[in-house]
Scaffold this motif. Structure first.
Motif, PDB file in Angstrom:
ATOM      1  N   TYR A 122       0.818  -1.362  -0.323  1.00 23.15           N
ATOM      2  CA  TYR A 122       0.144   0.148   0.163  1.00 23.15           C
ATOM      3  C   TYR A 122       0.758   1.058   0.140  1.00 23.15           C
ATOM      4  CZ  TYR A 122      -4.566  -2.371   0.849  1.00 23.15           C
ATOM      5  OH  TYR A 122      -5.524  -3.263   1.363  1.00 23.15           O
ATOM      6  N   ARG A 123       1.865   1.083   0.538  1.00 23.42           N
ATOM      7  CA  ARG A 123       3.496   2.280   0.098  1.00 23.42           C
ATOM      8  C   ARG A 123       3.857   2.052  -1.084  1.00 23.42           C
ATOM      9  NH1 ARG A 123       3.905   4.279   5.661  1.00 23.42           N
ATOM     10  NH2 ARG A 123       5.938   5.401   5.258  1.00 23.42           N
ATOM     11  N   ILE A 124       3.784   3.377  -1.828  1.00 23.49           N
ATOM     12  CA  ILE A 124       4.180   3.091  -2.871  1.00 23.49           C
ATOM     13  C   ILE A 124       6.465   2.881  -2.381  1.00 23.49           C
ATOM     14  CG2 ILE A 124       5.157   5.334  -3.058  1.00 23.49           C
ATOM     15  CD1 ILE A 124       3.976   3.711  -5.728  1.00 23.49           C
ATOM     16  N   ASN A 129      12.459   0.486  -2.212  1.00 21.24           N
ATOM     17  CA  ASN A 129      13.148   0.164  -0.984  1.00 21.24           C
ATOM     18  C   ASN A 129      13.798   1.655  -0.550  1.00 21.24           C
ATOM     19  OD1 ASN A 129      15.274  -0.759   0.854  1.00 21.24           O
ATOM     20  ND2 ASN A 129      16.679  -1.826  -0.419  1.00 21.24           N
ATOM     21  N   GLY A 130      12.300   2.597  -0.606  1.00 18.09           N
ATOM     22  CA  GLY A 130      12.929   3.855  -0.588  1.00 18.09           C
ATOM     23  C   GLY A 130      13.085   3.568   1.853  1.00 18.09           C
ATOM     24  N   LYS A 135      11.947   3.210   7.734  1.00 14.73           N
ATOM     25  CA  LYS A 135      12.353   3.182   8.824  1.00 14.73           C
ATOM     26  C   LYS A 135      10.481   3.471   9.662  1.00 14.73           C
ATOM     27  CE  LYS A 135      15.935   6.946   9.427  1.00 14.73           C
ATOM     28  NZ  LYS A 135      16.751   8.454   8.195  1.00 14.73           N
ATOM     29  N   ASP A 136       9.887   3.333   9.080  1.00 14.18           N
ATOM     30  CA  ASP A 136       8.793   3.490   9.135  1.00 14.18           C
ATOM     31  C   ASP A 136       8.527   2.344  10.094  1.00 14.18           C
ATOM     32  OD1 ASP A 136       8.156   5.981   8.784  1.00 14.18           O
ATOM     33  OD2 ASP A 136       6.345   5.902   7.485  1.00 14.18           O
ATOM     34  N   VAL A 160      14.441  -5.769   3.273  1.00 16.91           N
ATOM     35  CA  VAL A 160      16.115  -5.707   3.179  1.00 16.91           C
ATOM     36  C   VAL A 160      15.994  -4.307   4.211  1.00 16.91           C
ATOM     37  CG1 VAL A 160      17.640  -5.098   1.681  1.00 16.91           C
ATOM     38  CG2 VAL A 160      16.432  -6.831   1.203  1.00 16.91           C
ATOM     39  N   GLY A 161      15.615  -3.151   3.401  1.00 15.93           N
ATOM     40  CA  GLY A 161      15.955  -1.648   3.287  1.00 15.93           C
ATOM     41  C   GLY A 161      15.677  -0.718   5.354  1.00 15.93           C
ATOM     42  N   VAL A 162      14.612  -2.214   5.686  1.00 16.22           N
ATOM     43  CA  VAL A 162      14.118  -2.344   7.344  1.00 16.22           C
ATOM     44  C   VAL A 162      15.469  -2.549   7.923  1.00 16.22           C
ATOM     45  CG1 VAL A 162      13.110  -4.682   7.572  1.00 16.22           C
ATOM     46  CG2 VAL A 162      12.644  -2.948   9.278  1.00 16.22           C
TER      47      VAL A 162
END
Ligand code: AMP
Length: 396
Positions: A122-124, A129-130, A135-136, A160-162
């Motif tokens: 739901y998050r673009i 990998n923004g 961070k959220d 991965v990003g998290v």
């Protein structure tokens, strides 16, 4: 064995644990039509509950492309997981995924309780990998566990990003099991090791063919991709699927097989028809295929040839159907291979996707040693690639 920190190596009592699962299940009118992936995720969740963790589950579902689409909500997954776990899985219905609802629910969690976030896509930013969404997600928990093998070949925020913003990153039991089965089969196989590749295109499986030729004793090629190999052998293939740009590559692979002493098996007969249609009249063609005919399945001699190779194997890996198995009249080749795998005493690994669906539909699921929950991920693993979702976890 996978040398990554696992759920057995972390202390979760009283801590919030964000767990990335692969709950990308098929839904029809809000009902889950195949819950294999939910069942496969249970051991990790149950372990974290038992150890007193405060469990925050997350996953993507389908491709909502950054918009909250109600038909791709994870709400039905929360409901079914509650039943499977025998305890409530609180659903954080939050269009921002990590918005006020999700944050409040995470704060209110008690030891051994479980909640599920809304669809991460739901998050673009998810598939890009923004950093903001990574961070959220990280802000919700103290520990991260990745159990989403089906997504391991992608580098997204939620797998991965998290990890860049978490102190501890471990893998779950499903991830461990998938990598152990595939890794052992490919890198430490009991021989003879037979790999069966099918599906539509050579071009999508180039690296798999090349990598497997370094590992296997027998490589079997069926499905639409076989016609490019048959053409490379000098046969006419009519209007069958053909990737003309890959004929030279197919020749190269045939030479490589010969140089390495790998037996490369290609169809010797095919089921041909004049139309791409289940009800079109068909016949068996050996040798050249007529200019107005297309091959849609492997023929009976080929089924016997392939089944015979499987019979003598000690390890078999299968990825991709032998024909257009969605049409019942061209499914016999795929069924014959599924049957041969069900009958052998070899270790049998099904690489997800269409072959996993075929094996399950035919009722052979429990006859296989391992059916992967990730088609794309297992294919990239067979290519010899490092999976970003696995690489991001802490080493042991
Ligand atoms: P892939 O996604 O590359 O694994 O390919 C799976 C698809 O290949 C299935 O939808 C099959 O219907 C298709 N397929 C298999 N054999 C053939 C064939 N001989 N001609 C056309 N399509 C085929």
């Amino acid at each position: 064995m996978l040398n990554k920190k696992s759920v057995d190596d972390i202390q979760v009592k009283g801590k919030k644990v964000l767990v990335r699962c692969d709950f990308n299940v098929p839904l029809q009118d809000g009902k889950i039509t195949d819950e294999t992936r939910l069942v496969a995720a249970l051991p990790t969740i149950q372990k974290l509950i038992k150890d007193g963790g405060r469990v925050i589950l997350c996953s993507h579902l389908g491709k909502p492309k950054g918009e909250p689409k109600p038909e791709m909500s994870l709400a039905p997954v929360a409901a079914r997981l509650s039943e499977l776990l025998g305890q409530e899985v609180k659903f954080a219905a939050d269009p921002e995924v990590v918005g006020p609802n999700a944050k409040a629910a995470a704060e209110a969690l008690q030891d051994g309780e479980v909640m599920l976030l809304e669809n991460t896509r739901y998050r673009i930013e998810e598939t890009k990998n923004g950093e903001a969404f990574s961070k959220d997600l990280a802000s919700l928990a103290e520990i991260f566990v990745d159990d989403a093998f089906g997504t391991a070949h992608r580098a997204h925020c939620s797998n991965v990003g998290v990890t860049a913003f978490m102190k501890e990153n471990a893998v779950g039991y499903l991830m461990q099991k998938e990598i152990d089965f595939l890794g052992n089969a490919v890198n430490n196989p009991e021989r003879p090791f037979v790999a069966i590749l099918g599906g539509s295109k050579v071009s999508s499986k180039i690296s798999v063919i090349n990598n497997l030729l370094d590992k296997v004793d027998v490589l079997i090629i069926g499905g639409g991709m076989a016609y490019t190999f048959m053409k490379a052998q000098g046969k006419e293939v009519g209007t069958s699927l053909l990737e003309a740009d890959y004929i030279d590559y197919a020749k190269e692979m045939m030479e490589k097989a010969q140089a390495k002493g790998v037996k490369l098996l290609i169809p010797v007969d095919t089921v041909v028809t004049k139309e791409f249609n289940n009800d079109a009249p068909s016949r068996i063609a050996e040798g050249d295929i007529a200019p107005d005919e297309m091959g849609l399945d492997i023929g009976p001699k080929t089924r016997a040839l392939f089944a015979d190779a499987v019979k003598d194997a000690k390890t078999v890996v299968w990825n991709g159907p032998m024909g257009v198995f969605e049409m019942p009249n061209f499914a016999a080749g795929t069924i014959a291979i599924a049957q041969a795998l069900a009958d052998t005493s070899a270790t049998t690994i099904i690489g997800g996707g269409d072959s996993a669906a075929a094996v399950n539909q035919l009722g052979f699921g429990d006859k296989m040693t391992h059916i992967s929950t990730g088609g794309g991920a297992s294919l990239e693993f067979l290519e010899g690639k490092e999976l970003p979702g696995v690489a991001a976890a802490d080493d042991k």
